[in-house]
Write an enzyme that holds these catalytic residues in place. Structure first.
Site, PDB file in Angstrom:
ATOM      1  N   ASP A  56     -71.378 100.692  67.207  1.00  0.00           N
ATOM      2  CA  ASP A  56     -70.664  99.489  65.743  1.00  0.00           C
ATOM      3  C   ASP A  56     -70.117 100.297  64.794  1.00  0.00           C
ATOM      4  O   ASP A  56     -70.779 100.862  64.721  1.00  0.00           O
ATOM      5  CB  ASP A  56     -71.623  98.240  65.178  1.00  0.00           C
ATOM      6  CG  ASP A  56     -70.407  97.646  64.279  1.00  0.00           C
ATOM      7  OD1 ASP A  56     -69.242  97.798  64.565  1.00  0.00           O
ATOM      8  OD2 ASP A  56     -71.297  96.535  63.813  1.00  0.00           O
ATOM      9  N   ASP A  88     -63.288  98.507  66.790  1.00  0.00           N
ATOM     10  CA  ASP A  88     -64.570  99.432  66.775  1.00  0.00           C
ATOM     11  C   ASP A  88     -66.168  99.035  67.393  1.00  0.00           C
ATOM     12  O   ASP A  88     -66.734  99.703  66.553  1.00  0.00           O
ATOM     13  CB  ASP A  88     -64.771  99.041  65.105  1.00  0.00           C
ATOM     14  CG  ASP A  88     -65.098  97.515  64.487  1.00  0.00           C
ATOM     15  OD1 ASP A  88     -64.770  96.251  65.250  1.00  0.00           O
ATOM     16  OD2 ASP A  88     -65.469  97.459  63.585  1.00  0.00           O
ATOM     17  N   GLU A  89     -66.458  97.882  68.599  1.00  0.00           N
ATOM     18  CA  GLU A  89     -67.562  97.952  68.262  1.00  0.00           C
ATOM     19  C   GLU A  89     -67.300  97.951  70.207  1.00  0.00           C
ATOM     20  O   GLU A  89     -66.833  97.280  70.256  1.00  0.00           O
ATOM     21  CB  GLU A  89     -68.548  96.975  68.032  1.00  0.00           C
ATOM     22  CG  GLU A  89     -67.627  95.585  67.992  1.00  0.00           C
ATOM     23  CD  GLU A  89     -68.938  94.746  67.518  1.00  0.00           C
ATOM     24  OE1 GLU A  89     -69.852  94.400  67.748  1.00  0.00           O
ATOM     25  OE2 GLU A  89     -68.453  93.524  66.554  1.00  0.00           O
TER      26      GLU A  89
END
Length: 370
Positions: A8, A102-103
């Site tokens: 993350d 983003d993760e």
């Protein structure tokens, strides 16, 4: 034993903006559109100290943090950085489940470099992200997605935490039920009335009682309380729907205004359908009113919906069912779904927060095959 990593990125959009614009470094910034109804996409850690957070109104954020700098988002740039992240991930495994730009979850049980410990892979990935992008990431390592996700959230920013299977039950026991995936406000209130406040309390409840009170989710709660989560890391998702929505700067209630905005929403939806090559037969209209009440209306036809000529008459038909004459509209959304042979939906993750100390990678007792 499976080795699952959840990666993350830290304050991703804000971090990219601070990286690209050094004058913003160490400043309180929020990424979003500075308008009356603008919403914070991501806030820097400097801004978060004032209570600014994602999904918050821009206007509220500015009141909480008078020195807040609002930065317009640059999504193409975020996508470029995300592609760099995934290139790194693929050096270790092809079992990658993206959750957002983003993760992602990674199954590194069998990994390309042949590294034995999942925590070593996570540490290496974090360093490569830093070297390649200049950004930091937090990572969680465990034997299942549920616990890997929780672990990645704990030591932000730039954190690395392991939840070892031998410690998992103790780890979960301290969780407040509000922090368990799938437990919303109403479910938490119901659990409290049943005397369930923590993961340990939840574990004491029988499966039959949980199923009686919570239906199918009773099985999920029962399994999570016991540290059971057998969901695989799914590397490819089949799209279930295509949708778009428009939030208006000012509420609308005139028929002409509604018709114009509905028309433009249809045009945007058609473009998205074409780009994704999606074929669906159910059109859903979403309307959010001035007071934030929301309704949906749907219609299913026997042909694929992909053109303006096919969708616009149906959208108008659905809108005719909505009374907005004295109830101004702040948002209109349209979506197409219902493909033939659509597989069962996969469960998605929501952000989890913890308020207790998990098992850190820095503790040598926790080092094992993870």
């Amino acid at each position: 034993m499976r080795k699952i990593i959840h990666v993350d990125m830290d304050q991703f959009f804000a971090a990219v903006e601070q990286l690209d614009h050094p004058e913003l470094k160490d400043k309180s910034i929020a990424v979003g559109h500075d308008a009356e109804r603008g919403v914070v996409s991501t806030a820097s850690y400097e801004a978060r100290r004032f209570g600014v957070h994602s999904a918050q109104s821009i206007q509220v954020a500015k009141r909480l943090c008078p020195q807040l700098i609002i930065v317009e988002p640059h999504f193409q740039r975020y996508k470029e950085v995300s592609a760099q992240l995934h290139a790194i991930f693929h050096d270790y495994t092809d079992l990658i489940e993206p959750i957002s730009l983003d993760e992602a979850f990674l199954d590194v049980t069998e990994n390309k470099p042949g590294i034995e410990l999942g925590v070593d892979i996570a540490r290496e990935i974090k360093q490569r992200i830093k070297d390649t992008t200049g950004l930091t990431a937090s990572a969680g390592v465990s034997y299942c997605k549920f616990l890997a996700k929780i672990a990645s959230d704990w030591r932000k920013p730039d954190g690395l935490t392991v939840v070892h299977p031998d410690k998992a039950l103790d780890f979960i026991a301290q969780l407040r039920v509000e922090k368990i995936w799938g437990v919303g406000q109403k479910t938490a209130e119901k659990m409290h009335m049943m005397g369930i406040f923590t993961g340990a309390d939840l574990r004491q409840m029988s499966l039959s009682r949980l199923q009686q009170e919570f239906g199918k989710m009773g099985q999920v709660f029962h399994d999570f309380a016991l540290g059971i989560d057998n969901r695989p890391v799914i590397s490819e998702w089949e799209r279930k729907s295509v949708s778009c929505e428009r939030t208006f700067e000012k509420d609308i209630s005139k028929q002409a205004d509604v018709t114009i905005h509905l028309y433009h929403t249809v045009l945007e939806l058609v473009q998205r359908i074409k780009k994704s090559e999606f074929e669906g037969r159910t059109l859903t209209l979403k309307v959010k009113f001035q007071d934030f009440q929301q309704i949906t209306r749907s219609i299913t036809v026997d042909h694929v919906l992909r053109t303006k000529e096919a969708i616009l008459p149906l959208a108008k038909q659905l809108m005719h069912q909505v009374d907005f004459s004295s109830h101004p509209i702040r948002l209109i959304g349209l979506g197409v779904s219902n493909q033939k042979d659509t597989p069962q939906d996969h469960q998605r993750w929501i952000q989890l927060e913890l308020d207790f100390e998990p098992w850190s990678v820095n503790n040598p007792q926790n080092k094992s095959l993870l």
